[in-house]
Design a protein around this motif. Structure first.
Motif, short mmCIF file in Angstrom:
data_model
loop_
_atom_site.label_atom_id
_atom_site.label_comp_id
_atom_site.label_asym_id
_atom_site.label_seq_id
_atom_site.Cartn_x
_atom_site.Cartn_y
_atom_site.Cartn_z
N LYS A 64 -6.49 -4.28 5.64
CA LYS A 64 -5.19 -4.82 5.97
C LYS A 64 -4.71 -5.78 4.87
O LYS A 64 -3.56 -5.69 4.43
N ASP A 65 -5.61 -6.66 4.45
CA ASP A 65 -5.24 -7.60 3.40
C ASP A 65 -4.88 -6.87 2.12
O ASP A 65 -3.92 -7.25 1.43
N GLN A 66 -5.65 -5.83 1.82
CA GLN A 66 -5.35 -5.06 0.60
C GLN A 66 -3.97 -4.44 0.68
O GLN A 66 -3.20 -4.48 -0.27
N PHE A 67 -3.69 -3.88 1.84
CA PHE A 67 -2.39 -3.20 2.00
C PHE A 67 -1.25 -4.19 1.83
O PHE A 67 -0.28 -3.92 1.12
N ILE A 68 -1.40 -5.35 2.46
CA ILE A 68 -0.32 -6.34 2.38
C ILE A 68 -0.19 -6.85 0.95
O ILE A 68 0.92 -7.03 0.44
N TYR A 70 -0.90 -5.19 -1.71
CA TYR A 70 -0.24 -4.13 -2.49
C TYR A 70 1.27 -4.20 -2.30
O TYR A 70 2.03 -4.13 -3.26
N LEU A 71 1.68 -4.37 -1.04
CA LEU A 71 3.13 -4.42 -0.77
C LEU A 71 3.77 -5.61 -1.46
O LEU A 71 4.86 -5.51 -2.00
N HIS A 72 3.06 -6.74 -1.46
CA HIS A 72 3.64 -7.92 -2.07
C HIS A 72 3.81 -7.75 -3.58
O HIS A 72 4.72 -8.30 -4.17
N ALA A 76 8.71 -3.10 -3.30
CA ALA A 76 9.18 -3.05 -1.91
C ALA A 76 9.39 -4.45 -1.35
O ALA A 76 10.19 -4.65 -0.44
N TYR A 77 8.67 -5.41 -1.90
CA TYR A 77 8.81 -6.80 -1.47
C TYR A 77 10.01 -7.39 -2.20
O TYR A 77 9.96 -7.62 -3.40
#
Lengths: 221, 507
Positions: A64-68, A70-72, A76-77
């Motif tokens: 989950k942390d990795q995914f978030i 990545y998004l940051h 997309a952020y």
């Protein structure tokens, strides 16, 4: 209007003695009146159950942390425009550079699946459209052309007077049509830029030798 | 589409995509569908940022659009899809445990890209792990795994844009998934060349959440039976579900009848693993039918018994359990007893509650009112037509309206999820400086280790984090971990509630 009856008794209780008894409240056992609002964080009466902590949960947390993260990092952020607080600092340049480097990346999308207004080229097209048409007055050729047509019309008009009436009407109609169309054009351009700001007054000196009828109009400010 | 849901959706968007996307999402949530210009006016954000946000939302399938006329497009948020963002780790876990790490990599990359062509997907992963000798990931292995995932339905084709005549706005049309035929030689060549410009591939893929949800559902049902009866019964439930997929729609409220003979055969083939199951199939079926929470029902005797799997009833039972659990944890086991009693009796008078629950009069009443205050039970007044006296002429029947109570439960989930997200955000922002410092120290130390500097220098850098700071950091880390775990657990509950609400309400 159930509320109407309540005020009469003078007491702030709206239930009769029997009713209270039915609700399970005995005589002399009024609940103390609460004046203060309930606490924002009430104390827990029971301790909550422990959360699971096994390998699967740990794995999910990491993923989950990795995914978030990545998004940051990805475009997309959406970031705010880099802004300063009005005080110039030496580090500003580097901060802005770092921020804008992230900003400039465009999200990798399937553009065919997006509405046209979201596609990246949409902006460019609009810019080109607004900057495209120049004012006619600047273009020496266009003016010359216009003068010529007007001249022709005058001559034609004179000729037509001499020849038969039929021809005159036809010619006139044509002339009118022309004029109307041109007027329309001109109106469009006027509307596009009511001010002179968009006009290009830069003279690169190429036209120096040519006859410039624009000069007759007097200086432009 | 409740207020609580809006708050959760907003918090999730903020966590994943930042404040600006959150603002746009909020606007879309509260106004339904609207065009760009309205969003710009209402949020006060610059137009290009709104466009960026909408791109993000559309890319991750968190919003849709539809043409209002030839020029203007209306955007609409999909709150249910936003909620799925916190379920991503679970999808990956499922992939890893079921298909191994290659499948996990594929799904992870696809979730990150939202939609992607098969070639790009395979190429990206293969390039990432080109130098990783340990995992030995090849593009061909990935390709095979990709095809088997597509066949199993975990990955599906993304909708295709179609242009209507005279309009520039595309409409997305879902297409049936066809198992792709990827050219292995071209892929290997692309790997050698280091680019994929030669391969023309314009079929886009995305993750099929629904397929994962089916897996989750099956797991929940099997686990429930295993816990209630034993492992053999759980295995039998698995066989039943397997057979169910062959004959009925996967989410059907009740499957079409399954024949016991087939089940027996299936058990015989698994006899080596579960000898007891093979020996006592009939008994297990009987127990499952009578004591399996109504997951399975006997519908006929033809062919030595016919059974249906009742997905809808299973959802109802699980929701009931979840609610009971909620009551127990909030108001204690006595309140849970009253709740159970009222549910089993359907409609019950107040006096009868006291008698049947075997509680002290006053305590019983207090708990009953408390239950009502928290919307777990409701009351139905029944007027007696001809009798005198104030209260005496009406009886009050208590009952549980499961559907609305389930909504209460769902709202509670949303509320706590929002609380958890907010708290985590607060925790992060309050200690942002320290966490940042820790990260910087770590990168510096990592760099120093790579350069092979002496241990003393490394220690010097590490000591810039003082012991009190370290203690604070540990506390923060622990709390954040706890909150994240809570998030995942809440999502499990949400899944059960959503499953229950999938089936239309019947009295």
């Amino acid at each position: 209007m159930a509320g109407r009856g309540r005020g009469r008794g003078g007491s702030n209780l709206s239930l009769t003695h029997d009713q209270l008894q039915a609700l399970g409240i005995a005589r002399g056992e009024n609940t103390p009146q609460i004046v203060a609002p309930p606490p924002l964080f009430p104390k827990l009466e029971v301790k909550p159950l422990p959360l699971p902590s096994d390998a699967a949960t740990d794995y999910m947390l990491i993923v989950k942390d990795q995914f978030i993260e990545y998004l940051h990092e990805s475009p997309a952020y959406v970031r705010k425009e880099a802004e300063t607080d009005g005080i110039e600092r030496y580090s500003d340049k580097y901060k802005m550079l770092a921020l804008n480097a992230k900003k400039d990346k465009v999200l990798d999308c399937v553009w065919a699946n997006m509405p046209p207004e979201l596609r990246p080229q949409a902006k460019k097209v609009r810019k080109a459209a607004t900057a495209g048409p120049k004012r006619k007055l600047n273009d020496a050729e266009a003016i010359a052309k216009r003068l010529q047509t007007l001249e022709k019309k005058e001559i034609q008009g004179d000729e037509a007077m001499e020849t038969n009436e039929n021809e005159e009407t036809v010619n006139n109609q044509e002339g009118n049509d022309d004029e109307e169309v041109e007027d329309e054009h001109e109106e469009e351009f006027e509307m596009d830029d009511g001010t002179d700001y968009a006009n290009n007054y830069f003279d690169n000196g190429e036209d120096y030798d040519e006859e410039d009828d624009n000069l007759d109009d007097g200086p432009v400010y | 589409m409740s207020h609580q849901m809006g708050r959760v959706v907003s918090a999730i968007l903020e966590r994943h995509f930042g404040e600006i996307v959150q603002k746009v999402g909020d606007d879309l949530f509260s106004y339904g569908s609207r065009p760009i210009s309205m969003i710009v006016r209402n949020t006060g954000l610059p137009r290009n940022q709104v466009i960026d946000s909408l791109r993000t939302l559309l890319k991750f399938d968190l919003a849709t659009f539809e043409p209002y006329n030839d020029v203007i497009v209306d955007y609409k948020l999909l709150p249910d899809n936003v909620l799925l963002l916190i379920r991503y780790p679970r999808y990956l876990l499922q992939m890893k445990s079921k298909y191994g790490s290659e499948a996990e990599l594929l799904v992870e990359e696809l979730l990150q890209q939202a939609t992607c062509t098969a070639t790009t997907l395979l190429f990206n992963i293969a390039t990432k792990f080109k130098d990783d000798k340990e995992k030995s990931i090849t593009i061909l292995g990935l390709k095979d795994m990709f095809i088997s995932l597509v066949t199993a339905g975990y990955i599906q084709q993304a909708p295709v844009a179609e242009l209507k005549e005279g309009s520039e706005i595309p409409t997305l049309v879902p297409v049936a998934t066809i198992v792709p035929d990827l050219d292995s030689r071209a892929l290997v060549q692309a790997m050698n060349n280091g680019h994929i410009n030669d391969i023309k591939d314009n079929i886009y893929w995305r993750v099929n959440y629904d397929r994962f949800h089916l897996d989750f559902r099956d797991e929940i049902m099997i686990k429930a039976i295993t816990r209630r009866i034993d492992e053999n019964a759980g295995e039998l439930m698995r066989f039943l579900l397997e057979k169910m997929y062959l004959t009925s729609a996967p989410w059907a409220p009740e499957s079409s009848p399954l024949c016991a003979v087939e089940l027996r055969e299936r058990c015989r083939s698994a006899a080596t693993d579960k000898p007891l199951l093979h020996q006592f199939v009939d008994q297990y079926l009987k127990v499952l039918e009578e004591n399996g929470g109504g997951f399975v029902r006997r519908v006929g005797d033809a062919g030595s018994g016919q059974f249906t799997v009742r997905s809808r009833h299973a959802a109802l039972q699980l929701v009931l359990c979840a609610l009971e659990h909620c009551v127990t944890e909030r108001l204690g086991s006595k309140a849970a007893r009253i709740f159970r009693l009222i549910y089993t009796k359907k409609y019950i008078e107040e006096d009868d509650i006291q008698k049947n629950a075997m509680l002290v009069n006053k305590e019983c009443k207090q708990l009953t009112y408390k239950l009502m205050e928290e919307h777990f039970i409701s009351v139905q007044p029944m007027r007696k037509p001809a009798s005198a006296g104030g209260m005496a002429k009406a009886i009050y029947l208590y009952h549980v309206k499961l559907h609305s109570v389930a909504y209460t439960g769902l709202e509670m989930c949303y509320r706590s999820l929002h609380n958890v997200l907010r708290r985590a955000a607060h925790e992060r922002s309050a200690h942002a400086r320290l966490v940042d410092k820790q990260r910087r120290v770590r990168t510096i130390v990592h760099g120093m280790r790579l350069r092979g500097e002496t241990q003393r220098n490394i220690d010097d850098v590490e000591e810039t984090l003082t012991p009190p700071e370290l203690a604070v950091l540990q506390g923060v880390e622990k709390r954040l971990k706890q909150l994240s775990t809570a998030e995942l657990e809440l999502d499990r509950n949400l899944f059960i509630f959503k499953w229950y609400f999938m089936y239309p309400y019947v009295e």
